[in-house]
Design a protein around this motif. Structure first.
Motif, mmCIF file in Angstrom:
data_model
loop_
_atom_site.group_PDB
_atom_site.id
_atom_site.type_symbol
_atom_site.label_atom_id
_atom_site.label_comp_id
_atom_site.label_asym_id
_atom_site.label_seq_id
_atom_site.Cartn_x
_atom_site.Cartn_y
_atom_site.Cartn_z
ATOM 1 N N LEU A 55 -12.359 -2.016 -2.010
ATOM 2 C CA LEU A 55 -11.316 -3.038 -1.890
ATOM 3 C C LEU A 55 -11.595 -4.237 -2.783
ATOM 4 N N LEU A 56 -12.862 -4.464 -3.092
ATOM 5 C CA LEU A 56 -13.284 -5.583 -3.949
ATOM 6 C C LEU A 56 -13.956 -5.049 -5.198
ATOM 7 N N PRO A 70 -5.674 -5.231 -7.342
ATOM 8 C CA PRO A 70 -4.286 -5.192 -6.860
ATOM 9 C C PRO A 70 -3.936 -3.889 -6.154
ATOM 10 N N ALA A 71 -4.529 -2.779 -6.572
ATOM 11 C CA ALA A 71 -4.244 -1.493 -5.934
ATOM 12 C C ALA A 71 -4.669 -1.492 -4.470
ATOM 13 N N ALA A 72 -5.702 -2.267 -4.136
ATOM 14 C CA ALA A 72 -6.147 -2.350 -2.747
ATOM 15 C C ALA A 72 -5.075 -3.000 -1.886
ATOM 16 N N ARG A 73 -4.488 -4.049 -2.409
ATOM 17 C CA ARG A 73 -3.435 -4.748 -1.668
ATOM 18 C C ARG A 73 -2.208 -3.839 -1.495
ATOM 19 N N ARG A 74 -1.847 -3.099 -2.518
ATOM 20 C CA ARG A 74 -0.705 -2.193 -2.405
ATOM 21 C C ARG A 74 -0.949 -1.137 -1.329
ATOM 22 N N TRP A 97 -12.325 -12.993 -1.119
ATOM 23 C CA TRP A 97 -12.359 -12.756 -2.566
ATOM 24 C C TRP A 97 -11.464 -11.572 -2.933
ATOM 25 N N ALA A 98 -11.452 -10.566 -2.075
ATOM 26 C CA ALA A 98 -10.665 -9.363 -2.329
ATOM 27 C C ALA A 98 -9.197 -9.531 -1.954
ATOM 28 N N LEU A 123 -7.045 4.200 -5.803
ATOM 29 C CA LEU A 123 -6.376 3.746 -4.589
ATOM 30 C C LEU A 123 -4.869 3.954 -4.658
ATOM 31 N N ASP A 124 -4.288 3.832 -5.842
ATOM 32 C CA ASP A 124 -2.855 4.091 -5.965
ATOM 33 C C ASP A 124 -2.533 5.557 -5.683
#
Length: 253
Positions: free
Chosen positions: A23-24, A115-119, A150-151, A234-235
């Protein structure tokens, strides 16, 4: 995706996420160099830096190797660390707490938002998956919450965040994942572990937890299980979840 894999994924209602490298964005070898230099200054007047770092690493290993279910990771670390350096724990702990509050946040510059973690988390939360921050609990909670900021993943409804104050096991032991299952009241078949470390994250599969290997910051020391149920970025996992039905409402409790 074959039918058997799809059937297993359809039973999953809870996602476990590693933090660093997953995630980070965080090169842990690089990060640790800066972290060790910074944290060693906390007791610079009492302990030489080299001695401090050697004992910190040795005590961390002692914590990882502790399998006593009645001893928290924090207590396992403290029992090895403070006596070996001749430090009074009650006097030193407030100094380290101040470090994590004031100095540790400065290390953010050595990490990157993914950004892929947030998606992925946006989709998972919207679909009702339970979320667990399954980072190796070798750091105090304050340091984990800071890295979550941070992430940019600190604002999700986490069921559990594993930290060294409350956990009794570490990665790569299956007992770490077993403790998570007990804490969140889930069966292994309900869970999917998402991580970038072959040895530390894929071991969850030994309990029947499904595994996704994030290859964006892959760590493989050549000694752990080599197979994941799914792998990619992650996507890619986001796309997989979009093809599945939402978890049943009764499974979200």
């Amino acid at each position: 995706m074959d039918d058997r894999l799809r059937e297993r994924l359809a039973r999953v209602d809870t996602l476990l996420f590693d933090l660093d490298g997953t995630l980070l964005g965080n090169d842990m070898d690089l990060f640790l160099r800066y972290y060790l230099d910074a944290v060693s200054r906390v007791v610079a007047g009492a302990v030489a830096q080299g001695q401090f770092i050697r004992q910190l690493m040795a005590s961390t290993q002692a914590m990882v190797e502790n399998l006593d279910t009645k001893v928290s990771n924090e207590e396992a670390f403290a029992a090895s660390f403070y006596p070996a350096l001749g430090l009074d724990r009650s006097a030193a702990e407030p100094l380290f707490a101040a470090f994590y509050e004031r100095e540790f946040p400065k290390l953010r510059v050595h990490t990157q938002v993914k950004p892929a973690a947030r998606r992925l988390l946006d989709l998972a939360a919207a679909r009702g998956y339970g979320l667990v921050l399954a980072t190796n609990p070798v750091f105090p909670r304050a340091a984990i919450l800071e890295r979550m900021r941070w992430a940019a993943v600190d604002d999700y409804p986490w069921l559990l965040i594993t930290d060294y104050e409350t956990m009794h096991h570490c990665k790569p032991w299956p007992a770490y994942y077993r403790e998570i299952l007990v804490d969140i009241g889930r069966a292994a078949a309900q869970c999917l572990m998402v991580g970038n470390d072959v040895e530390e994250d894929l071991v969850a599969g030994r309990l029947g937890i499904m595994t996704f290997l994030d290859r964006s910051q892959l760590i493989h020391r050549g000694t752990g299980p080599s197979g994941a149920d799914l792998e990619g970025g992650l996507d890619d996992l986001t796309s997989v979840l979009m093809e599945l039905p939402e978890p049943a409402p009764t499974d979200r409790q």
